[in-house]
Enzyme design. Structure first.
Site, PDB file in Angstrom:
ATOM      1  CG  ASP A  22      -0.338   0.000   2.529  1.00  0.00           C
ATOM      2  OD1 ASP A  22       0.904  -0.065   2.596  1.00  0.00           O
ATOM      3  OD2 ASP A  22      -1.069   0.065   3.540  1.00  0.00           O
ATOM      4  CB  SER A  23       4.587   1.698   0.029  1.00  0.00           C
ATOM      5  OG  SER A  23       4.812   0.545  -0.760  1.00  0.00           O
ATOM      6  CG  ASP A  50       0.273  -4.087   2.098  1.00  0.00           C
ATOM      7  OD1 ASP A  50       0.049  -4.826   3.081  1.00  0.00           O
ATOM      8  OD2 ASP A  50       1.048  -3.107   2.142  1.00  0.00           O
ATOM      9  CE  LYS A  66       2.967  -5.781   3.977  1.00  0.00           C
ATOM     10  NZ  LYS A  66       2.345  -4.779   4.878  1.00  0.00           N
ATOM     11  CD  GLU A 123       0.361  -1.610   7.944  1.00  0.00           C
ATOM     12  OE1 GLU A 123      -0.040  -0.835   8.844  1.00  0.00           O
ATOM     13  OE2 GLU A 123       0.894  -1.210   6.889  1.00  0.00           O
ATOM     14  CD  GLU A 177       7.733  -0.369   7.800  1.00  0.00           C
ATOM     15  OE1 GLU A 177       6.813  -1.096   7.367  1.00  0.00           O
ATOM     16  OE2 GLU A 177       7.948   0.797   7.395  1.00  0.00           O
TER      17      GLU A 177
HETATM   18  O1  KIV Z   1       3.497  -1.175   1.757  1.00  0.00           O
HETATM   19  C1  KIV Z   1       4.679  -1.553   1.793  1.00  0.00           C
HETATM   20  O2  KIV Z   1       5.502  -1.270   0.912  1.00  0.00           O
HETATM   21  C2  KIV Z   1       5.096  -2.362   2.943  1.00  0.00           C
HETATM   22  C3  KIV Z   1       6.537  -2.729   3.054  1.00  0.00           C
HETATM   23  C4  KIV Z   1       7.368  -1.568   3.430  1.00  0.00           C
HETATM   24  C5  KIV Z   1       6.754  -3.875   3.957  1.00  0.00           C
HETATM   25  O3  KIV Z   1       4.285  -2.692   3.750  1.00  0.00           O
END
Ligand code: KIV
Length: 289
Positions: free
Chosen positions: A50-51, A89, A119, A121, A188
């Site tokens: 989600d970055s 994500d 993934k 969080e 992280e």
């Molecule tokens: O969204 C992302 O890029 C991440 C990584 C930094 C692990 O969660």
């Protein structure tokens, strides 16, 4: 010669089984070109992070990206990947609201986005969602430490687990996520000794980002690694190239050549049979007479 030329498609089971066998590599990817480049470089896992809200869409944090936007990017990454395990994500508020939402949204990522793992969080508080997903056959990567979706509650993008009590809670979370069924765990921005202890205390691989060298693997953001994002670079990032500068230089050269009339040259242009050209020129002339 590459060890991966036979192109075995990696699965969550392969990743889980790699603990103590070899170090794991993960990189974010957001579209067809980033995925095909990272896959050609033989990354084990491509995370559609989600970055992308920040490095691709230009937001200030990761909170604004929607499920539909994530699926759009997952699909492109899946098309660009042959070997790596593609992990999607789960965006902000797509799973925190309960097991049902988590199941529905993860299923969309699988069916519509083509990912093969998700993934999410959080620690203990998201274990009901992780249990339900893994029981339904959806492999899950956990993510603790600095969890950017909780940036408001954490008071900014800060290193986590720096007190003995905070480190104890992180270890408790890591064990709970392993127990809930995660096949890997992202750590992280936590102190290296805490990451090392967590890595030694659980049976699933840890993937570090700003968590020291003793994790079972490492992950970086594509745009950070290649120097494509100019707004902010966390201290834990190593830039292996400066592609933004290279791109600005190349585009500047294109601009200059267009203005000077030195691009395109003959080899970039098309022609037509001489007799057709003559007929056409004659037709223009006849029309103008
Ligand atoms: O969204 C992302 O890029 C991440 C990584 C930094 C692990 O969660």
């Amino acid at each position: 010669m590459s060890t991966h030329t036979q192109l075995k498609v990696l699965t969550a089971t392969d990743i889980r089984g790699s603990k103590k066998q070899r170090r794991l590599t993960m990189l974010t990817a957001y579209d067809y070109p980033t995925a095909s480049i990272a896959d050609a470089a033989e990354m084990d896992m491509l995370l559609v992070g989600d970055s992308l809200a920040m490095v691709v869409l230009g937001h200030d944090d990761t909170l604004s990206v929607t499920m539909d936007e994530m699926i759009h990017h997952c699909r492109a990454v899946a098309r660009g990947t042959q070997r790596a395990l593609v992990v999607g994500d789960m965006p902000f508020m797509s799973y925190e609201t309960g097991v049902e939402d988590a199941m529905r949204n993860a299923a969309r990522m699988f069916r519509e986005g083509g990912v093969r793992a998700v993934k999410l969080e959080g620690g203990l508080s998201v274990t009901p969602q992780i249990k339900a997903l893994t029981q339904a056959g959806i492999p899950v990567v956990g993510h603790i430490g600095l969890t950017p979706q909780r940036v408001a509650a954490l008071g900014g993008f800060k290193v986590q687990g720096r007190s003995a009590e905070a480190a104890r809670l992180l270890l408790e979370d890591a064990k709970a996520l392993e127990e809930a069924g995660c096949f890997a765990l992202v750590l992280e921005a936590i102190p290296a000794p805490v990451a090392r202890h967590i890595t030694e205390s659980i049976s699933i691989p840890t993937i570090g980002i700003g968590a020291g060298a003793d994790c079972d693997g490492q992950v970086l953001v594509f745009h950070d690694l290649l120097g494509l994002y100019d707004k902010f670079t966390p201290r834990f990032v190593k830039r292996y190239a400066e592609l933004r500068q290279e791109a600005v230089k190349a585009i500047g050269q294109y601009r200059d050549e267009v203005i000077q009339g030195t691009f395109p040259q003959k080899e970039h242009s098309f022609t037509m049979p001489q007799e057709e050209l003559e007929m056409w020129e004659k037709s223009i002339k006849d029309r103008n007479d």
